[in-house]
Design a protein around this motif. Structure first.
Motif, short mmCIF file in Angstrom:
data_model
loop_
_atom_site.label_atom_id
_atom_site.label_comp_id
_atom_site.label_asym_id
_atom_site.label_seq_id
_atom_site.Cartn_x
_atom_site.Cartn_y
_atom_site.Cartn_z
N MET A 182 0.82 -1.22 0.00
CA MET A 182 0.00 0.00 0.00
C MET A 182 0.85 1.26 0.00
O MET A 182 0.44 2.29 -0.55
N VAL A 183 2.04 1.20 0.61
CA VAL A 183 2.94 2.36 0.55
C VAL A 183 3.35 2.64 -0.89
O VAL A 183 3.37 3.78 -1.35
N ILE A 184 3.67 1.56 -1.62
CA ILE A 184 4.06 1.73 -3.03
C ILE A 184 2.85 2.12 -3.88
O ILE A 184 2.94 2.99 -4.75
N SER A 185 1.70 1.47 -3.63
CA SER A 185 0.51 1.77 -4.44
C SER A 185 0.00 3.18 -4.20
O SER A 185 -0.68 3.75 -5.05
N ALA A 186 0.34 3.77 -3.03
CA ALA A 186 -0.07 5.15 -2.76
C ALA A 186 0.59 6.11 -3.73
O ALA A 186 0.04 7.17 -4.06
N VAL A 187 1.77 5.75 -4.22
CA VAL A 187 2.47 6.58 -5.20
C VAL A 187 1.88 6.36 -6.59
O VAL A 187 1.74 7.29 -7.39
N VAL A 188 1.48 5.11 -6.87
CA VAL A 188 1.01 4.75 -8.22
C VAL A 188 -0.48 4.98 -8.40
O VAL A 188 -0.93 5.48 -9.44
N PHE A 189 -1.26 4.61 -7.37
CA PHE A 189 -2.73 4.62 -7.50
C PHE A 189 -3.38 5.62 -6.54
O PHE A 189 -4.41 5.33 -5.93
N ALA A 190 -2.77 6.78 -6.39
CA ALA A 190 -3.28 7.77 -5.43
C ALA A 190 -4.74 8.13 -5.70
O ALA A 190 -5.51 8.38 -4.77
N ALA A 191 -5.15 8.13 -6.96
CA ALA A 191 -6.51 8.54 -7.30
C ALA A 191 -7.42 7.35 -7.61
O ALA A 191 -8.53 7.54 -8.11
N ASP A 192 -6.96 6.14 -7.33
CA ASP A 192 -7.75 4.94 -7.64
C ASP A 192 -7.88 4.08 -6.38
O ASP A 192 -7.06 3.19 -6.12
N PRO A 193 -8.92 4.33 -5.57
CA PRO A 193 -9.07 3.60 -4.30
C PRO A 193 -9.17 2.09 -4.46
O PRO A 193 -8.74 1.35 -3.58
N ASN A 194 -9.74 1.62 -5.57
CA ASN A 194 -9.86 0.17 -5.77
C ASN A 194 -8.48 -0.48 -5.82
O ASN A 194 -8.22 -1.48 -5.15
N ALA A 195 -7.60 0.07 -6.65
CA ALA A 195 -6.25 -0.47 -6.76
C ALA A 195 -5.47 -0.25 -5.47
O ALA A 195 -4.65 -1.09 -5.07
N LEU A 196 -5.72 0.88 -4.81
CA LEU A 196 -5.03 1.21 -3.57
C LEU A 196 -5.29 0.14 -2.50
O LEU A 196 -4.39 -0.26 -1.76
N LEU A 197 -6.54 -0.34 -2.41
CA LEU A 197 -6.93 -1.29 -1.37
C LEU A 197 -6.86 -2.75 -1.82
O LEU A 197 -7.19 -3.65 -1.05
N TYR A 198 -6.42 -2.97 -3.04
CA TYR A 198 -6.30 -4.33 -3.56
C TYR A 198 -5.45 -5.24 -2.66
O TYR A 198 -5.81 -6.40 -2.44
N PRO A 199 -4.33 -4.75 -2.10
CA PRO A 199 -3.52 -5.63 -1.25
C PRO A 199 -4.28 -6.19 -0.04
O PRO A 199 -4.06 -7.35 0.35
N ILE A 200 -5.14 -5.37 0.58
CA ILE A 200 -5.90 -5.87 1.74
C ILE A 200 -6.83 -6.99 1.31
O ILE A 200 -7.03 -7.98 2.03
#
Length: 709
Positions: free
Chosen positions: A264-282
């Motif tokens: 999620m730390v890495i995805s926050a840089v990549v998917f800052a505007a895409d909550p679906n992708a941001l929360l995919y790891p959980i």
């Protein structure tokens, strides 16, 4: 749309907790005196109560210490961590809250697992009077409580901390999502901190009791394992739960939370505007809950020959189902194309990263089983070496451990290369979650082991008919193999998790500095730090091995004293003082776990403050590579010595009481601390150092490197 992802994850998490409660009721509804006469029933209840009280007493003492430590360290986090780019937001305070929450969830997970394991052991024993199927069901259901409860709590905890911190830090905006994720990483640090002391303390407890019971009882007095005349036998059974249930649970809870936070730390840089992708790891871990339930319902045991294959089927079926289901979730939640570090990647690439981690985890587990099971040539070769004495047994066991590191490391290396090529640092983080995709089943099987082991010990201590002990031995034998697989799985997961956290640390530090961090082996700071990191696992292993030796010395002295001073103990007319042995293990474990803990948590902080981010990165890389190799070698050597002893006890090479058996017992005693203390505890070293560095990245960037100007 983020509400949909959160809702699905929450529902699956609650489903996991509901399933855990259901299986807990199934276990506790089995009467403790089922099929026993009054005398045997009373004896079983006494032994069961002594084990349960000893385990809970240790947890109570350990958690008192941990509560104080967690509060103090939370204050340090709150004071030291701050992001200079957002001066109005005290990031450290929110990180400290997440840290305490993660620790509380980890404690709850360990307590639940320990509670049901100590309830399931005696019930497995009485069920074995009926048939092997009933006994297997109780043992595997006890393990399932641990598996479903821990993953349910981990994913629910991550959702809660995300929702709460998103609300508290809502003023930051999507462009500062990396700060939110760095705060949430405190949750993983809390879980990993508990795992440190649960693993180290639990490992010292169980091996002090085990070594004392074996050397004095089996070697000096010539009495069987789990003989009620042995004063350390209750402490030994308590240790199985303390180390292999609470310790393993906390370890894998930490891996789950840390891998998710890293992604999620890495995805926050990549998917800052895409909550679906941001929360995919959980969602990855949450999806494993219904998959594991389906898998468990598909596998059953009817005959004695079904036990070992059933446990392997659980691993393989859950891996296959997880691989199929996650394809659809990945394609739905991850964008068709996204950019990271100037490169363009795809959702199909992310899925293949997940799959590479899943396959690598299964490969590492199966390879561990090959090198540590008495059914295969490596362990049989170690057993045959006992024909020429203890020295050759030790030589062959060490050689096996070193050799066994090659193929697992190659499997992990392939997974790293594939995932990094397909999705960069984010791909590595997803691969680590892929390896943990079957975490519910892995925990179920691992917790099953000590329940079955305790069941056999209780049958021996109560004096039940040989058929009961034979059935529990079948369950225990299968559990030993899967426990070794579980340790291999945990080490593999720790290696990938640590690499994912390393990538997250570099990402976070680069974001805070506003420029990419460059690490060159030609940089003397980086190169020197690699050497420091490489030596840390060996120092840590030396400390934990010596701690076991010191604790075992106290135990051996006490067991010898009781054999000499308690009248009638060998005749069975005198009652050993079991409680004193439990107290000795408890005191030793709590005393000896402090120094290794200070080493792990202090090193990154001191290095980062004195020499800066690049030095911390070098230490992390060195400890990861060296620590992973040492962990696999230690764990597999210990597992091979243990099963070589069991192979001889089964009637091979002279059987019990032979010179070969005596040599094998000594080898097993040497390997026990490697297998159950130092090897598994190295998981925590490489993970905790990395998650600690990630959480303290703002401190290192802002204040670190004071000796370098």
């Amino acid at each position: 749309m983020s509400g949909i992802t959160i809702t699905v994850t929450t529902i699956l998490s609650l489903l996991g907790l509901g399933i855990a409660f259901f299986y807990m009721k199934k276990v506790t509804n089995v009467p403790l005196d089922l099929g026993l006469d009054q005398k045997d029933g009373d004896r079983l209840k006494f032994i069961h109560g002594a084990i349960a009280r000893g385990a809970m007493a240790f947890l109570a003492q350990e958690y008192k210490f941990l509560t104080i430590f967690m509060v103090v360290f939370a204050a340090i986090i709150a004071i030291l961590i701050d992001d200079a780019h957002t001066p109005d937001t005290r990031e450290g305070i929110y990180t400290a809250i997440a840290f305490l929450f993660g620790g509380a969830i980890s404690i709850a997970s360990g307590y639940i697992g320990m509670k049901v394991a100590t309830q399931g052991n005696a019930r497995t024993t009485v069920s074995a009077k009926k048939d092997i199927s009933s006994a297997f069901d109780v043992a595997i259901n006890s393990g399932a409580v641990m598996g479903f409860a821990l993953v349910g709590l981990a994913t629910l905890g991550l959702v809660i901390v995300y929702v709460v911190m998103s609300a508290l830090l809502s003023d930051l905006g999507p462009e500062n999502n990396h700060i939110l994720m760095e705060v949430i990483a405190g949750f993983g640090l809390g879980g990993s901190t508990i795992a440190l002391f649960a693993r180290v303390g639990g490992g010292i407890f169980t091996k002090a009791a085990d070594v004392g019971a074996d050397l004095v009882g089996k070697v000096e007095q010539g009495i069987p394992e789990d003989d009620p005349r042995n004063p350390a036998v209750i402490a030994d059974n308590v240790g199985d739960n303390v180390g292999d249930v609470a310790g393993m649970g906390a370890d894998l809870f930490g891996s789950c939370a840390e891998s998710t936070c890293a992604a999620m730390v890495i995805s926050a840089v990549v998917f800052a505007a895409d909550p679906n992708a941001l929360l995919y790891p959980i969602l990855i871990s949450a999806v494993g809950i219904p998959i594991s339930l389906i898998t468990k319902l598909l596998v059953s045991v009817k005959t004695e020959d079904d036990v070992a294959p059933a446990l392997m089927k659980l691993l393989i079926i859950s891996s296959v189902l997880m691989g199929i289901v996650m394809y659809f979730f990945t394609i739905a939640l991850i964008p068709d194309a996204f950019e990271l570090g100037g490169e363009t990647y795809s959702n199909m690439g992310v899925y293949l990263c997940f799959l590479s981690g899943l396959v690598a985890g299964l490969a590492v587990g199966l390879l561990t089983g090959y090198y540590t099971s008495e059914n295969y040539d490596p362990v049989k070769e170690v057993a045959r070496s006992c024909e020429t004495g203890v020295a050759t047994n030790i030589i062959y066991g060490l050689a096996l451990g070193y050799k066994s590191t090659v193929l697992p490391y190659l499997a992990i290396a392939v997974s790293i290369f594939v995932s990094w090529d397909l999705a960069g640092m984010y791909g590595v983080a997803i691969a680590s979650l892929g390896m943990l995709g079957t975490l519910v089943i892995a925990l179920t099987i691992d917790a099953y082991g000590p329940v079955a082991d305790n069941a056999g010990g209780i049958a021996e201590m109560v004096g039940l008919e040989s058929e009961v002990r034979r059935r529990t031995d079948i369950l225990d034998s299968a559990g030993n193999t899967t426990a070794a697989i579980g340790k291999g799985f945990a080490i593999g997961a720790a290696i990938l998790t640590s690499l994912a956290l390393f990538a997250a640390f570099i990402t976070a530090a680069s974001t805070l500095m506003g420029e990419p961090i460059t690490m060159s082996l030609l940089d003397p700071i980086v190169y020197t730090s690699l050497f420091i990191g490489a030596v840390l696992p060996f120092l840590f292993t030396a400390m934990t091995m010596k701690s076991v030796g010191k604790a075992a010395f106290d135990m051996i002295e006490e067991v010898r004293r009781q054999f000499k001073t308690i009248p009638g103990i060998m005749e069975g007319t005198g009652e050993p003082d079991y409680a004193e042995c439990v107290a000795i293990s408890t005191k030793a474990a709590l005393r000896e776990m402090i120094a290794p803990g200070v080493l792990i948590m202090g090193t990154p902080l001191v290095v980062g403050f004195l020499f800066g981010v690049e030095a911390v990165a070098g230490v992390l890389a060195g400890s990861l590579v060296a620590g992973g190799v040492l962990a696999i070698a230690s764990s597999n050597s210990g597992g091979a010595w243990d099963n070589a002893k069991k192979y001889i006890e089964a009637g091979n090479l002279g059987g019990k009481g032979s010179e070969e058996h005596k040599a094998a017992v000594v080898g097993d005693t040497v390997g026990d601390p490697l297998k159950d203390t130092s090897g598994p505890s190295l998981n925590i070293l490489i993970k905790l150092s990395a998650i600690l560095s990630l959480v303290f990245a703002p401190f290192f960037v802002q204040y670190g490197g004071i000796l370098l100007g």
